[in-house]
Design a protein around this motif. Sequence first.
Motif, PDB file in Angstrom:
ATOM      1  N   VAL A 186      11.517  53.534 -12.785  1.00  0.00           N
ATOM      2  CA  VAL A 186      12.143  52.532 -13.637  1.00  0.00           C
ATOM      3  C   VAL A 186      11.649  51.139 -13.268  1.00  0.00           C
ATOM      4  N   LEU A 187      11.603  50.884 -11.947  1.00  0.00           N
ATOM      5  CA  LEU A 187      11.069  49.600 -11.484  1.00  0.00           C
ATOM      6  C   LEU A 187       9.627  49.451 -11.946  1.00  0.00           C
ATOM      7  N   ALA A 188       8.850  50.542 -11.836  1.00  0.00           N
ATOM      8  CA  ALA A 188       7.445  50.505 -12.249  1.00  0.00           C
ATOM      9  C   ALA A 188       7.344  50.064 -13.701  1.00  0.00           C
ATOM     10  N   ALA A 189       8.190  50.651 -14.549  1.00  0.00           N
ATOM     11  CA  ALA A 189       8.121  50.320 -15.968  1.00  0.00           C
ATOM     12  C   ALA A 189       8.460  48.852 -16.198  1.00  0.00           C
ATOM     13  N   THR A 190       9.457  48.340 -15.462  1.00  0.00           N
ATOM     14  CA  THR A 190       9.807  46.931 -15.671  1.00  0.00           C
ATOM     15  C   THR A 190       8.729  46.004 -15.143  1.00  0.00           C
ATOM     16  N   LEU A 191       7.961  46.467 -14.145  1.00  0.00           N
ATOM     17  CA  LEU A 191       6.879  45.640 -13.606  1.00  0.00           C
ATOM     18  C   LEU A 191       5.609  45.753 -14.454  1.00  0.00           C
ATOM     19  N   GLY A 192       5.670  46.575 -15.494  1.00  0.00           N
ATOM     20  CA  GLY A 192       4.508  46.698 -16.369  1.00  0.00           C
ATOM     21  C   GLY A 192       3.527  47.760 -15.918  1.00  0.00           C
ATOM     22  N   ILE A 193       3.933  48.593 -14.945  1.00  0.00           N
ATOM     23  CA  ILE A 193       3.081  49.715 -14.541  1.00  0.00           C
ATOM     24  C   ILE A 193       3.534  50.925 -15.356  1.00  0.00           C
ATOM     25  N   SER A 194       2.631  51.513 -16.103  1.00  0.00           N
ATOM     26  CA  SER A 194       3.034  52.646 -16.930  1.00  0.00           C
ATOM     27  C   SER A 194       3.154  53.905 -16.079  1.00  0.00           C
ATOM     28  N   LEU A 196     -14.578  60.099  -1.715  1.00  0.00           N
ATOM     29  CA  LEU A 196     -14.678  58.636  -1.764  1.00  0.00           C
ATOM     30  C   LEU A 196     -14.007  58.096  -3.024  1.00  0.00           C
ATOM     31  N   LEU A 197     -14.231  58.802  -4.136  1.00  0.00           N
ATOM     32  CA  LEU A 197     -13.625  58.374  -5.394  1.00  0.00           C
ATOM     33  C   LEU A 197     -12.101  58.407  -5.289  1.00  0.00           C
ATOM     34  N   ASN A 198     -11.579  59.528  -4.784  1.00  0.00           N
ATOM     35  CA  ASN A 198     -10.122  59.665  -4.633  1.00  0.00           C
ATOM     36  C   ASN A 198      -9.570  58.588  -3.709  1.00  0.00           C
ATOM     37  N   GLY A 199     -10.268  58.397  -2.577  1.00  0.00           N
ATOM     38  CA  GLY A 199      -9.822  57.404  -1.602  1.00  0.00           C
ATOM     39  C   GLY A 199      -9.829  56.006  -2.193  1.00  0.00           C
ATOM     40  N   ALA A 200     -10.932  55.681  -2.892  1.00  0.00           N
ATOM     41  CA  ALA A 200     -11.040  54.350  -3.486  1.00  0.00           C
ATOM     42  C   ALA A 200      -9.942  54.129  -4.511  1.00  0.00           C
ATOM     43  N   LEU A 201      -9.701  55.148  -5.357  1.00  0.00           N
ATOM     44  CA  LEU A 201      -8.659  55.021  -6.378  1.00  0.00           C
ATOM     45  C   LEU A 201      -7.284  54.870  -5.738  1.00  0.00           C
ATOM     46  N   ALA A 202      -7.039  55.667  -4.678  1.00  0.00           N
ATOM     47  CA  ALA A 202      -5.733  55.604  -4.019  1.00  0.00           C
ATOM     48  C   ALA A 202      -5.521  54.236  -3.376  1.00  0.00           C
ATOM     49  N   LEU A 203      -6.607  53.654  -2.816  1.00  0.00           N
ATOM     50  CA  LEU A 203      -6.476  52.328  -2.201  1.00  0.00           C
ATOM     51  C   LEU A 203      -6.287  51.252  -3.265  1.00  0.00           C
ATOM     52  N   ARG A 204      -7.124  51.347  -4.317  1.00  0.00           N
ATOM     53  CA  ARG A 204      -7.072  50.332  -5.375  1.00  0.00           C
ATOM     54  C   ARG A 204      -5.718  50.337  -6.081  1.00  0.00           C
ATOM     55  N   PHE A 205      -5.199  51.542  -6.338  1.00  0.00           N
ATOM     56  CA  PHE A 205      -3.934  51.627  -7.066  1.00  0.00           C
ATOM     57  C   PHE A 205      -2.781  52.016  -6.147  1.00  0.00           C
ATOM     58  N   HIS A 206      -2.922  51.619  -4.877  1.00  0.00           N
ATOM     59  CA  HIS A 206      -1.910  51.951  -3.884  1.00  0.00           C
ATOM     60  C   HIS A 206      -0.510  51.533  -4.341  1.00  0.00           C
ATOM     61  N   ARG A 207      -0.416  50.273  -4.795  1.00  0.00           N
ATOM     62  CA  ARG A 207       0.881  49.715  -5.173  1.00  0.00           C
ATOM     63  C   ARG A 207       1.446  50.464  -6.391  1.00  0.00           C
ATOM     64  N   GLU A 208       0.605  50.673  -7.384  1.00  0.00           N
ATOM     65  CA  GLU A 208       1.045  51.342  -8.608  1.00  0.00           C
ATOM     66  C   GLU A 208       1.550  52.758  -8.290  1.00  0.00           C
ATOM     67  N   LEU A 209       0.767  53.476  -7.489  1.00  0.00           N
ATOM     68  CA  LEU A 209       1.148  54.855  -7.134  1.00  0.00           C
ATOM     69  C   LEU A 209       2.476  54.870  -6.399  1.00  0.00           C
ATOM     70  N   LYS A 210       2.616  53.919  -5.468  1.00  0.00           N
ATOM     71  CA  LYS A 210       3.812  53.898  -4.645  1.00  0.00           C
ATOM     72  C   LYS A 210       5.047  53.616  -5.502  1.00  0.00           C
ATOM     73  N   ILE A 211       4.955  52.574  -6.313  1.00  0.00           N
ATOM     74  CA  ILE A 211       6.138  52.190  -7.099  1.00  0.00           C
ATOM     75  C   ILE A 211       6.447  53.248  -8.153  1.00  0.00           C
ATOM     76  N   ALA A 212       5.405  53.748  -8.819  1.00  0.00           N
ATOM     77  CA  ALA A 212       5.648  54.747  -9.876  1.00  0.00           C
ATOM     78  C   ALA A 212       6.206  56.043  -9.286  1.00  0.00           C
ATOM     79  N   THR A 213       5.858  56.326  -8.030  1.00  0.00           N
ATOM     80  CA  THR A 213       6.350  57.549  -7.403  1.00  0.00           C
ATOM     81  C   THR A 213       7.797  57.411  -6.956  1.00  0.00           C
ATOM     82  N   PHE A 214       8.104  56.269  -6.323  1.00  0.00           N
ATOM     83  CA  PHE A 214       9.437  56.150  -5.722  1.00  0.00           C
ATOM     84  C   PHE A 214      10.462  55.534  -6.658  1.00  0.00           C
ATOM     85  N   ASP A 215      10.008  54.749  -7.632  1.00  0.00           N
ATOM     86  CA  ASP A 215      10.956  54.097  -8.526  1.00  0.00           C
ATOM     87  C   ASP A 215      10.319  53.885  -9.898  1.00  0.00           C
TER      88      ASP A 215
END
Lengths: 372, 370
Positions: B174-182, B153-172
């Motif tokens: 550089v874009l993540a960094a410019t969007l303020g996602i570390s 449940l913890l993993n699922g909740a975290l993955a849902l909550r940070f879905h966008r961050e995980l996706k952008i940081a994984t695929f791009d």
Amino acid sequence: MEAFLQFFNDYTLRNVLLGTAWIGVVSGSLGTFAFLRRQSLLGDVISHATLPGVVLAFLVWQRREIGVLMIGAAGTGLLATALIQVVDTRTNIKRDGAMGVALAVFFGIGVLLLSMIQNLPTASQAGLDKFIFGQAAALVQSDVTVLLAAGGVVLAALLLLWRELKIVTFDPDFARAAGFRVTVLEGGVVTLIVVATVMGLQTVGVILMSAMLIAPAAAARQWTDRLSIMVLVAALVGGTSGAAGAVVSAFGPQIPTGPVVVLVLTALVLVSLFLGRKRGLVWRWHRQRRSRKLADPDTVLGALGALEAAHAGTVRGHPKAVVRMAVGQSAQVGQALAALRQAGLADEHDGDWSLTERGRSEAGRRARDQGG
Amino acid sequence: MSSLEFEILVTAMTVSAACAVPGAYLVLRQMSMVADAISHTVLLGIVLAFLVVPLYGHPLMVFGASVMGVVTVLGIDLLKRTGLVREDAAIGITFPALFSLGVLLISLLARDAHLDEHMVFQGDLVYSVFQRLELADRGYGPMTLWKMAGIFLLNGALALRFHRELKIATFDPVLAATLGISPSLVHFGLVLMTSVTAVGAFDSVGSILVIGFMVVPPVTARLLTDSLARYLGLSILLGCASSLGGFWIARTVNGSVGGSISLVMGAMFVAVLLASPRRGLVADWRRRRRQRVEFAVRMLVIHLFQHRTLGPRTEENHAGHLEVHLGWSAEFSRRITELAEVRGLISRVDTHWLGLTSVGERQAEQALAG
């Protein structure tokens, strides 16, 4: 002392010492190629993947001599590398994923088979699970003979194919263009790695054998840029660690050999990383310190003057870091600033440095002198 | 099926679901072998934490042990950053060292403790369900089940909550960094999630099989879909399905449940590898064969087009000559000429000489032009 000497005359220990050191020599020299070809983790996968082969060989022949088990181990080890190769070249799965799958699935099947033979009435299967972490003390004379023979074959192949291996390792494209059968040679290297890995299973164990391949090479790489010397140093490092592990684990039946060998190896790697010839971290720090030479007070005075001219009236002073940047990245300005303060040319308030009245006119005079 | 067996099955499925969540992202980020390293070194974390809090399964211990996963990744990064060894070697040096320390500590210090070498490499799903969660004299089922359900449940909740961050940081990144996602925060967040899961699964599947639970279902799912959402769902689903099949096998052959699940995961992977409609080896082989035939037909048409001025009955136009000129086997030449004839690209003159039809000529011109 006498007990110590007797210890070394001991029949078991002599076997163990010879066997483990020899494994270190062979895996060290061969691991050099895996290390240079950036296949360090291949040994990890292969060694995990040998487990089902070991158990299968035992099931088929009902014997646990090292030669018999080696055949099974080499079989599944090669199968795992073939799977990685196919998945890596033919699908969208990246190499790391292919390696993870091969490692886990083969090991899992090995665990399943092990759990199944534990239900069998055969008594001699006891000790097969020692292959997980290795137990050097179980080595007998005939095992050592097999090890010596297998290792001899590996090293002989290495020497015979030296030129080919060198070219394939450093410039596979050139090798291909020059007409070498690169795919065959690469398959050959992998096969040799499998044999070396399998040799270490009984003493070092499935899980830690990968370190026996990579760590000696990583240590040796820090001392030389020549392949031949690197192979020799790696063999030396591997052999020494193997011997040390065998001796230490002989002190108590509960001390597993594999982990001791790996810890000795790790220590040697760390020493090499710090002290290695030319590239060592200690020399690097030393060079960096020296190159960060002390800035002389006149330069700092000029820089501070230029800073104040640029920011006339807007700020009261400049922190040391800014002064250093103005002088040049790596200069050390602390002593120069202190000297300027002592001469009454500069002063510091809350970490910000500024020129005194006298300092400002002195800086201005020099700037004019230089300009004229 | 007894209630105990049912509990083992449900626990196994929960473990696979919990592992699939971080595993899916690890595979996408090409960190499968980092997962391998982490799952080995949490052993040292568990031993050290055990020495401080001698209560197996205590949440504090789980967290303490998980820190070792982060330490491992930091160690790998540090080694890599010296520039003296590459990443693969950095991984290959770091984790055996920490793992060895763990094994040595177990054999020297924790002899009588609730940790032994057997647990290290395989864990035991059957044994793990014997530890019951009891509150106020009432039993609430196996402890491991609750623990892994919590982690899922913890993993699922975290993955849902940070879905966008995980996706952008994984695929791009550089874009993540410019969007303020570390990107490094996401990286270490995922490493911590992996460690917690590996520690949680330690008593049920052990230190090494857990890699399979994390990596194999996502890799299999990756062969089946390109949509991130479907990929994540499929990873969990395949994990659970393997647990079901593995449990059945283990029950039949009376063997290790974790090992059987790994076997089924492997079988599923091989099946998908062979038969996946777009990515499978069979589909790949068929595509290659079709391409070879298509290419050959085009070669034939171009060949005849190039020699069209020589007249209808020259050596170049002889059907038997294709073997010499194009290096085809007799069988292959026959197949290709027949195919080209059926398609109306060529026509035969006295059976042995080949000529282009007007359709064939147009196609050759197009092929040479484009």
